[in-house]
Structure formats: C-alpha cells, structure tokens
Design a protein around this motif. Structure first.
Motif, PDB file in Angstrom:
ATOM      1  N   THR A  17     -27.990  26.683  20.106  1.00 23.92           N
ATOM      2  CA  THR A  17     -27.460  27.226  18.849  1.00 23.92           C
ATOM      3  C   THR A  17     -28.587  27.586  17.893  1.00 23.92           C
TER       4      THR A  17
ATOM      5  N   GLY B 240     -28.708  19.889  22.741  1.00 23.61           N
ATOM      6  CA  GLY B 240     -28.025  19.674  24.016  1.00 23.61           C
ATOM      7  C   GLY B 240     -27.056  18.503  24.046  1.00 23.61           C
TER       8      GLY B 240
ATOM      9  N   TRP C 298     -18.364  26.125  28.375  1.00 27.23           N
ATOM     10  CA  TRP C 298     -19.107  25.689  29.555  1.00 27.23           C
ATOM     11  C   TRP C 298     -20.597  25.921  29.438  1.00 27.23           C
TER      12      TRP C 298
ATOM     13  N   GLY D 287     -30.175  22.180  17.308  1.00 23.62           N
ATOM     14  CA  GLY D 287     -30.912  20.968  17.640  1.00 23.62           C
ATOM     15  C   GLY D 287     -32.411  21.158  17.449  1.00 23.62           C
TER      16      GLY D 287
ATOM     17  N   GLY E   9     -24.268  18.349  22.597  1.00 30.48           N
ATOM     18  CA  GLY E   9     -22.890  18.853  22.619  1.00 30.48           C
ATOM     19  C   GLY E   9     -22.292  19.051  21.230  1.00 30.48           C
ATOM     20  N   LYS E  10     -23.139  19.360  20.262  1.00 34.36           N
ATOM     21  CA  LYS E  10     -22.646  19.593  18.889  1.00 34.36           C
ATOM     22  C   LYS E  10     -21.674  20.768  18.865  1.00 34.36           C
ATOM     23  N   SER E  11     -22.127  21.875  19.453  1.00 31.75           N
ATOM     24  CA  SER E  11     -21.287  23.077  19.435  1.00 31.75           C
ATOM     25  C   SER E  11     -20.010  22.851  20.218  1.00 31.75           C
ATOM     26  N   ALA E  12     -20.143  22.185  21.361  1.00 27.54           N
ATOM     27  CA  ALA E  12     -18.965  21.937  22.197  1.00 27.54           C
ATOM     28  C   ALA E  12     -17.946  21.091  21.430  1.00 27.54           C
TER      29      ALA E  12
ATOM     30  N   ASN F 194     -21.190  11.510  22.396  1.00 31.65           N
ATOM     31  CA  ASN F 194     -20.480  12.545  23.172  1.00 31.65           C
ATOM     32  C   ASN F 194     -20.746  12.400  24.680  1.00 31.65           C
ATOM     33  N   LYS F 195     -19.998  13.143  25.450  1.00 34.59           N
ATOM     34  CA  LYS F 195     -20.082  13.212  26.926  1.00 34.59           C
ATOM     35  C   LYS F 195     -19.592  11.922  27.578  1.00 34.59           C
TER      36      LYS F 195
ATOM     37  N   PRO G 230     -27.216  22.980  32.099  1.00 34.19           N
ATOM     38  CA  PRO G 230     -26.246  21.982  31.639  1.00 34.19           C
ATOM     39  C   PRO G 230     -26.231  20.777  32.552  1.00 34.19           C
TER      40      PRO G 230
ATOM     41  N   ASP H 280     -17.224  11.547  29.320  1.00 34.39           N
ATOM     42  CA  ASP H 280     -16.706  11.793  30.676  1.00 34.39           C
ATOM     43  C   ASP H 280     -17.771  11.539  31.744  1.00 34.39           C
TER      44      ASP H 280
ATOM     45  N   TYR I  40     -23.902  28.120  27.542  1.00 34.50           N
ATOM     46  CA  TYR I  40     -24.412  28.955  26.468  1.00 34.50           C
ATOM     47  C   TYR I  40     -25.839  28.566  26.180  1.00 34.50           C
TER      48      TYR I  40
ATOM     49  N   ALA J  97     -16.344  16.179  24.497  1.00 41.45           N
ATOM     50  CA  ALA J  97     -15.933  17.540  24.121  1.00 41.45           C
ATOM     51  C   ALA J  97     -15.340  18.231  25.335  1.00 41.45           C
TER      52      ALA J  97
END
Ligand SMILES: Nc1nc2c(ncn2[C@@H]2O[C@H](COP(=O)(O)OP(=O)(O)OP(=O)(O)O)[C@@H](O)[C@H]2O)c(=O)[nH]1
Length: 310
Positions: A149, A127, A144, A174, A129-132, A229-230, A34, A232, A146, A260
């Motif tokens: 998917t 990677g 955090w 993905g 962050g779709k699932s997140a 996404n991301k 990650p 942050d 995994y 997310a």
C-alpha cells in the motif's frame, strides 16, 4: 490494499471476477510474495485473475467510480484519495445544497446532522494484512494479491449502538517514512495497530509504534485497538494468543485476534470498538473541559465577592 497503481484481486463471495471492461489499463505491479494460504482461504475454483486499478485515473473527485472496489463499497462506503473530501461523494446538487443548508442528508438517507465523525488510522509492519482487514471490514471480502500500500483513505458510515458514525479510515503503508507516519498519527482520532501472528517481528514492532503515537499525540491519550491478524494460519503461528492479550493489557487497549482471510474473530467489532472508545474519550474530555470552565467561573465570582466584601 494499495492505491491506484496496484494490482488487486478480490475474492467475491459468489466467486466471480470483476469484468475486464472495468480495467482500461493493466499496470506494472511490484512483486509481493504472499504467505501460503490456509485451507479456509483457498481461492475459489475458477479463480484466475484480478483487476487492475488504472493509475492514469486519479482518485480525487469522481475517480472512485473507477475503483474495482467501488461497487462493493456502496451504498455507505466511498473510497477517496489521500485526503477525503469535505462532504461525502455521490450527492446530487440538490442534496449538496441541502447538506450545506441543513447539515443533513447522506446518500444512504441517514441524517448526518446527528452523526459523529471519527478518523481511524491503521498501522503495522508491511504485509501484516492492514489493507486486507480494512477491505474485509468494508466489504466482507478478502483481497488475495496486491502490492504494498502507498496510502488509501475510505469513508464509511455505520450504525453503532444506534448512533450514526461517519468513519474515515486511513490504510497506511507499512513502509512509510517517519514524517508521513507522524502526520498520519496527528491526523487520527483512533488507531488500530496490526501484527501478524505468524511474524514475531511484526509483534515486536507494536510497542514502539504505541510509543511513537504517545509522543506525537502528547498530551492526549492514545485511543487504540490491537489486532493480531492471520489467525487462520495456525500452523505457522509465532505469537501466542496469551502474548497478544498480555501486550494489550500493557498498552491498556482492546485486543482482537482475527483473520481478514476467513473473517473469523470479529473484524468489524475491532473497528466498532475503536469508534466507541474514541467517542467515550471525547465525552470524558468534553466533560473535563466543561468542569474546568465552570471552576473558572466559580473562582471569578468568588474573587469578585471577596473584593466587594473587603
Ligand atoms: N492467510 C492470510 N493471509 C492474509 C490475511 N490478511 C492478509 N493476508 C495476506 O497477506 C498479504 C499482505 O496483506 P496486506 O493487506 O497487503 O498487508 P499490508 O499490511 O496492507 O501491507 P502493506 O501495504 O505493505 O503495508 C497479502 O498477500 C494478503 O492476501 C489473513 O488473515 N490470512
């Protein structure tokens, strides 16, 4: 988040872990590195591990009871296998009968007879962050760690603008192949394309994805929302907010930059706006269909009248 054979860690709001008694099998997980977490996304003190979702237990039927997310997804969300059941899970036999006879009654007590069904699929490079994002939307929590998917489908009910909407949300892989991807595109009513603001390649993959959607959905209009996404990870940003906005304008869709991880940037709003857009488009298409059938009737009557008068 991945399917049943993935190692999943969920950062619960209270910082506690899922009890290990929920994890009869510990599974092999493929390695995934990650990105460095931002300070706002630091794991809670005392956080030491996650739970495994047993592969040996299928996800069809009642198997969602084994999902570590199961308690989080109640009462309005159920996790289902690659294809969702025709009716929501958790119905008693009496409720099932009533559902069949009246087309009503959800476990949440919401009348489904007046609700809309919307199928949403989430696409984007591996990677990003779709699932997140999906899990953040459904549970207000952050995963955090995994594996990639395979494919997960969730059912979720929400009240949007005072209307009940039953969503089926497909979290795609993905790394899915073209055949799978096209199938998922045909399946969906609305789409979220996600890119990672710290990964320019993921941003460059958005336009080709939209192109493929248009090809597959032809001649239908593609109902889409773009998510960066991301947010942050500002220190690692490779795609500016302006670039995201420009691309969204080119694709004629709504744009959200969010995280997310921290929940900033209206993750829920992105899903809700997509539902609204799907419903708007349905209304427009319904009206157009009605208009064209009225025109046909008018033309037929005119023809008859012309014949009679001649
Ligand atoms: N800092 C930060 N990390 C995130 C965010 N969203 C996801 N991640 C991390 O990014 C990694 C990939 O997230 P996933 O949700 O698996 O990405 P995915 O797009 O579903 O990946 P595939 O299943 O391989 O397609 C994980 O380690 C997440 O913890 C975010 O908003 N901020």
């Amino acid at each position: 988040m991945s399917l049943s054979h993935l190692l999943v860690k969920v950062q619960q709001q209270d910082g506690t872990q899922w009890p290990q008694s929920n994890t009869p099998h510990r599974l092999q997980s493929r390695s995934y590195v990650p990105p460095p977490p931002a300070s706002g996304c630091a794991a809670p003190v005392g956080w030491s591990g996650g739970v495994s979702v047993p592969q040996s237990v299928g996800l069809l039927g009642s198997a969602h009871f084994c999902s570590p997310l199961f308690p989080l997804l109640l009462p309005c969300t159920t996790r289902v296998a690659s294809r969702p059941p025709a009716r929501p899970a958790f119905l008693s036999q009496r409720q099932k009968d009533e559902t069949l006879s009246q087309g009503a009654l959800h476990p949440c007590g919401i009348n489904m007879a007046k609700s809309a069904e919307v199928k949403l699929a989430v696409f984007g490079k591996a990677g990003v962050g779709k699932s997140a994002l999906v899990v953040r939307f459904l549970t207000k929590r952050f995963i955090w760690e995994y594996d990639p998917t395979l494919e997960s489908t969730y059912r979720h009910q929400a009240n949007i603008d005072e209307e009940v909407v039953n969503m089926e949300i497909l979290d795609t892989a993905g790394q899915e192949d073209m055949l799978q991807r096209e199938g998922h595109m045909r399946w969906g009513d609305g789409f979220i394309i996600v890119y990672d603001i710290t990964d320019r390649v993921s941003f460059e993959e958005v336009a080709p994805l939209k192109g493929l959607l248009e090809e597959v959905k032809k001649p239908k209009h593609v109902t889409l929302v773009l998510v960066g996404n991301k947010a942050d990870l500002e220190h690692a940003r490779q795609v500016s907010t302006e670039e995201g906005e420009r691309l969204a304008a080119e694709l004629a869709c709504a744009f959200y930059e969010c995280s997310a991880c921290t929940g900033e940037g209206a993750v829920s709003e992105a899903f809700h706006e997509l539902c609204r857009e799907v419903r708007r488009r349905r209304m427009v298409q319904g009206k157009a269909r009605r208009r064209s059938s009225t025109t046909h009737v008018k033309q037929a009557i005119n023809k008859m009248l012309t014949k009679i008068s001649s």
